[in-house]
Design a protein around this motif. Structure first.
Motif, PDB file in Angstrom:
ATOM      1  N   GLN A 206       0.833  -1.210   0.000  1.00 21.14           N
ATOM      2  CA  GLN A 206       0.000   0.000   0.000  1.00 21.14           C
ATOM      3  C   GLN A 206       0.867   1.259   0.000  1.00 21.14           C
ATOM      4  O   GLN A 206       0.556   2.243  -0.673  1.00 21.14           O
ATOM      5  CB  GLN A 206      -0.945  -0.011   1.207  1.00 21.14           C
ATOM      6  N   SER A 207       1.967   1.214   0.744  1.00 22.12           N
ATOM      7  CA  SER A 207       2.867   2.375   0.780  1.00 22.12           C
ATOM      8  C   SER A 207       3.570   2.590  -0.553  1.00 22.12           C
ATOM      9  O   SER A 207       3.838   3.724  -0.951  1.00 22.12           O
ATOM     10  CB  SER A 207       3.909   2.205   1.887  1.00 22.12           C
ATOM     11  N   LEU A 208       3.886   1.496  -1.248  1.00 25.79           N
ATOM     12  CA  LEU A 208       4.731   1.583  -2.449  1.00 25.79           C
ATOM     13  C   LEU A 208       3.948   1.612  -3.757  1.00 25.79           C
ATOM     14  O   LEU A 208       4.551   1.607  -4.830  1.00 25.79           O
ATOM     15  CB  LEU A 208       5.710   0.396  -2.478  1.00 25.79           C
ATOM     16  N   LYS A 209       2.620   1.661  -3.691  1.00 28.63           N
ATOM     17  CA  LYS A 209       1.839   1.468  -4.927  1.00 28.63           C
ATOM     18  C   LYS A 209       2.101   2.541  -5.989  1.00 28.63           C
ATOM     19  O   LYS A 209       1.902   2.295  -7.175  1.00 28.63           O
ATOM     20  CB  LYS A 209       0.345   1.372  -4.607  1.00 28.63           C
ATOM     21  N   GLY A 210       2.584   3.719  -5.582  1.00 25.24           N
ATOM     22  CA  GLY A 210       2.869   4.754  -6.575  1.00 25.24           C
ATOM     23  C   GLY A 210       4.342   4.923  -6.887  1.00 25.24           C
ATOM     24  O   GLY A 210       4.747   5.932  -7.469  1.00 25.24           O
ATOM     25  N   CYS A 211       5.164   3.923  -6.521  1.00 32.45           N
ATOM     26  CA  CYS A 211       6.631   4.095  -6.571  1.00 32.45           C
ATOM     27  C   CYS A 211       7.299   3.606  -7.851  1.00 32.45           C
ATOM     28  O   CYS A 211       8.522   3.759  -7.986  1.00 32.45           O
ATOM     29  CB  CYS A 211       7.276   3.374  -5.387  1.00 32.45           C
ATOM     30  N   PHE A 212       6.549   3.023  -8.784  1.00 30.81           N
ATOM     31  CA  PHE A 212       7.214   2.368  -9.916  1.00 30.81           C
ATOM     32  C   PHE A 212       6.822   3.029 -11.236  1.00 30.81           C
ATOM     33  O   PHE A 212       5.639   3.135 -11.567  1.00 30.81           O
ATOM     34  CB  PHE A 212       6.896   0.873  -9.916  1.00 30.81           C
ATOM     35  N   SER A 213       7.831   3.480 -11.973  1.00 29.09           N
ATOM     36  CA  SER A 213       7.562   4.125 -13.265  1.00 29.09           C
ATOM     37  C   SER A 213       7.145   3.107 -14.315  1.00 29.09           C
ATOM     38  O   SER A 213       6.490   3.446 -15.297  1.00 29.09           O
ATOM     39  CB  SER A 213       8.794   4.919 -13.723  1.00 29.09           C
ATOM     40  N   VAL A 214       7.534   1.850 -14.129  1.00 32.16           N
ATOM     41  CA  VAL A 214       7.091   0.741 -14.990  1.00 32.16           C
ATOM     42  C   VAL A 214       6.363  -0.236 -14.070  1.00 32.16           C
ATOM     43  O   VAL A 214       6.983  -0.824 -13.182  1.00 32.16           O
ATOM     44  CB  VAL A 214       8.296   0.058 -15.687  1.00 32.16           C
ATOM     45  N   SER A 215       5.071  -0.382 -14.252  1.00 36.56           N
ATOM     46  CA  SER A 215       4.295  -1.191 -13.302  1.00 36.56           C
ATOM     47  C   SER A 215       4.462  -2.694 -13.535  1.00 36.56           C
ATOM     48  O   SER A 215       4.311  -3.484 -12.604  1.00 36.56           O
ATOM     49  CB  SER A 215       2.811  -0.821 -13.370  1.00 36.56           C
ATOM     50  N   ASN A 216       4.781  -3.073 -14.774  1.00 37.87           N
ATOM     51  CA  ASN A 216       4.983  -4.489 -15.096  1.00 37.87           C
ATOM     52  C   ASN A 216       6.430  -4.707 -15.530  1.00 37.87           C
ATOM     53  O   ASN A 216       6.855  -4.212 -16.576  1.00 37.87           O
ATOM     54  CB  ASN A 216       4.021  -4.940 -16.206  1.00 37.87           C
ATOM     55  N   SER A 217       7.166  -5.448 -14.710  1.00 33.35           N
ATOM     56  CA  SER A 217       8.605  -5.617 -14.924  1.00 33.35           C
ATOM     57  C   SER A 217       8.901  -6.614 -16.044  1.00 33.35           C
ATOM     58  O   SER A 217       8.350  -7.715 -16.044  1.00 33.35           O
ATOM     59  CB  SER A 217       9.256  -6.149 -13.641  1.00 33.35           C
TER      60      SER A 217
ATOM     61  N   ASN B 258       9.670   4.669 -24.487  1.00 29.65           N
ATOM     62  CA  ASN B 258       9.037   5.531 -23.484  1.00 29.65           C
ATOM     63  C   ASN B 258      10.076   6.421 -22.804  1.00 29.65           C
ATOM     64  O   ASN B 258      10.353   6.257 -21.613  1.00 29.65           O
ATOM     65  CB  ASN B 258       8.326   4.685 -22.415  1.00 29.65           C
ATOM     66  N   PRO B 259      10.649   7.365 -23.548  1.00 30.82           N
ATOM     67  CA  PRO B 259      11.710   8.194 -22.947  1.00 30.82           C
ATOM     68  C   PRO B 259      11.241   8.964 -21.713  1.00 30.82           C
ATOM     69  O   PRO B 259      12.022   9.181 -20.785  1.00 30.82           O
ATOM     70  CB  PRO B 259      12.126   9.140 -24.085  1.00 30.82           C
ATOM     71  N   GLU B 260       9.956   9.341 -21.653  1.00 34.97           N
ATOM     72  CA  GLU B 260       9.437  10.061 -20.484  1.00 34.97           C
ATOM     73  C   GLU B 260       9.413   9.165 -19.252  1.00 34.97           C
ATOM     74  O   GLU B 260       9.686   9.609 -18.137  1.00 34.97           O
ATOM     75  CB  GLU B 260       8.038  10.607 -20.776  1.00 34.97           C
ATOM     76  N   VAL B 261       9.070   7.899 -19.451  1.00 31.45           N
ATOM     77  CA  VAL B 261       9.075   6.917 -18.352  1.00 31.45           C
ATOM     78  C   VAL B 261      10.498   6.736 -17.829  1.00 31.45           C
ATOM     79  O   VAL B 261      10.739   6.709 -16.618  1.00 31.45           O
ATOM     80  CB  VAL B 261       8.481   5.571 -18.822  1.00 31.45           C
ATOM     81  N   TYR B 262      11.454   6.638 -18.747  1.00 32.39           N
ATOM     82  CA  TYR B 262      12.857   6.495 -18.350  1.00 32.39           C
ATOM     83  C   TYR B 262      13.324   7.736 -17.585  1.00 32.39           C
ATOM     84  O   TYR B 262      14.015   7.634 -16.566  1.00 32.39           O
ATOM     85  CB  TYR B 262      13.734   6.261 -19.577  1.00 32.39           C
TER      86      TYR B 262
END
Length: 414
Positions: A104-115, A164-168
């Protein structure tokens, strides 16, 4: 996700697991992964891994497990998977509330949600570009231990950057699955270890440092996103206060660098120089401790997780147990007992008859089809007698393993 606790005599005192598909059905994975519509892209949801950790620790707590006794903690993760932390995530990771499960704390922490994970094979163009940029496949292997492979992290990063240069740009840290899991326990970004880092097409295996030409060929600003690599047995620091407060871990519990699953197998089997281990699975995997490797276009050289001054070689053969089962069904009525009797009834060397059996395109070497040769080195197209066929398969598979191991620098001790 599996957990095992051992005491000072290496006796197992607790073990448990979480099955992604069954225990976390809300993520709708099959075999813990998503296979995308192109059939090449394969990913896993990062939050599923975090939630699995929450779940397994909660199971341990409800069983009455005494976390305060744990002196040190380490782990292994699937090689070649990568996790992308969004800018600002380190503060959230370090200040997670012990009142909440970590996912729950980390749900917004990943720029790529599926590794992207080890099964992904969608980066063919990035592999070709990397090899071209550094002077060819053999030169890349000589520097990083392997030619460019589609599942290797450098090529996965290059794909994300190009598509996805913006994601990077929003990504402040890139972890391997192993260092990602260590980061969850550490409460800050854990470094990548030498051994798992050797499976990225980015690490100079001789100098144990990132290769600037490889980094530059994949994406800008990559070195700062990877951090400095460390020996696989490094003590990274104490466990995050989150775990002391939520589960009762001792604040003195040490986190030791996590590594990849293949290096962990070498360590767990206590291999030493000259030893060789073979996993007879759907694919056959061969790994060995090696002093003076000679990286080649086939197979992989990784830094040794036990001794940073030596190396481990890894070879994968796709036509493993499925090929043995096919010959068992064709030549031994589907019975392993009959298969074994037929094998015992023939002499070592098979009177000069030899076969190489590739039902699907092999990795090492890149070949397909069934190739039989008689004692006069003439190619036999149709078949051998059943018991000869069985021995030809087994001897052919193991001779191939030895030949390719020797190409990588393995020396058979007399």
């Amino acid at each position: 996700l599996k957990v095992i606790a051992i005491d000072e005599q290496l006796r197992v005192i607790y073990e448990d697991s979480v099955h992604f598909d069954k225990d976390l059905p809300e993520f709708k994975t099959q075999g813990g992964v998503y296979i995308h519509s192109d059939r090449l892209t394969v990913t896993s949801p990062v939050l599923m891994w975090v939630k699995a950790l929450d779940m397994i620790l909660a199971k341990m707590k409800s069983s009455g497990f005494n976390f305060s006794q744990i002196r040190a903690l380490s782990g292994a993760g699937q090689q070649h998977g990568s996790v992308y932390w969004k800018k600002g995530s380190i503060q959230i990771l370090g200040n997670a509330s012990s009142d909440l499960p970590l996912h729950q704390s980390l749900k917004g922490c990943f720029s790529v949600s599926n590794s992207p994970i080890w099964m992904d094979s969608s980066t063919g163009s990035q592999c070709r570009a990397l090899e071209k940029a550094v002077g060819g496949a053999q030169h890349l292997a000589s520097v990083t231990g392997s030619r460019a492979y589609e599942r290797f992290t450098g090529n996965q990063i290059a794909k994300i950057y190009s598509q996805n240069p913006e994601v990077y740009k929003e990504t402040e840290r890139i972890s391997l699955v192993s260092s990602f899991a260590a980061s969850l326990f550490l409460g800050t970004y854990a470094p990548i270890d030498y051994s798992d880092g050797s499976g990225m097409n980015l690490l100079q295996i001789w100098e144990k440092a990132w290769s600037k030409p490889c980094l530059d060929a994949c994406a800008p600003g990559l070195e700062e996103r990877l951090g400095c690599p460390v020996p696989s047995h490094s003590i990274l620091g104490p466990i995050s206060p989150y775990y002391s407060q939520r589960y009762g871990f001792s604040p003195d519990c040490k986190i030791v660098a996590f590594t990849g699953d293949n290096p962990a197998s070498l360590a767990g089997m206590r291999l030493q120089e000259g030893d060789i281990a073979i996993s007879l699975g759907t694919s056959d995997t061969l790994f060995l401790w090696i002093q003076e490797p000679t990286p080649a276009l086939e197979g992989h050289i990784l830094c040794n997780p036990v001794d940073s001054q030596t190396y481990m070689a890894l070879l994968c053969f796709k036509n493993g147990s499925l090929m043995r089962e096919k010959i068992r069904d064709d030549c031994a009525s589907g019975s392993w007992d009959e298969f074994s009797k037929a094998l015992s009834s023939t002499v070592a060397g098979n009177s000069g008859n030899l076969g190489f059996y590739f039902d699907v395109m092999e990795i090492t070497p890149e070949a397909v089809g069934i190739h039989r040769f008689n004692r006069d080195n003439q190619k036999v197209v149709s078949s051998f007698p059943k018991q000869v066929e069985i021995r030809a398969l087994i001897e052919g598979q193991f001779m191939a393993k030895r030949i390719h191991a020797e190409k990588l620098g393995y020396k058979v001790c007399k």
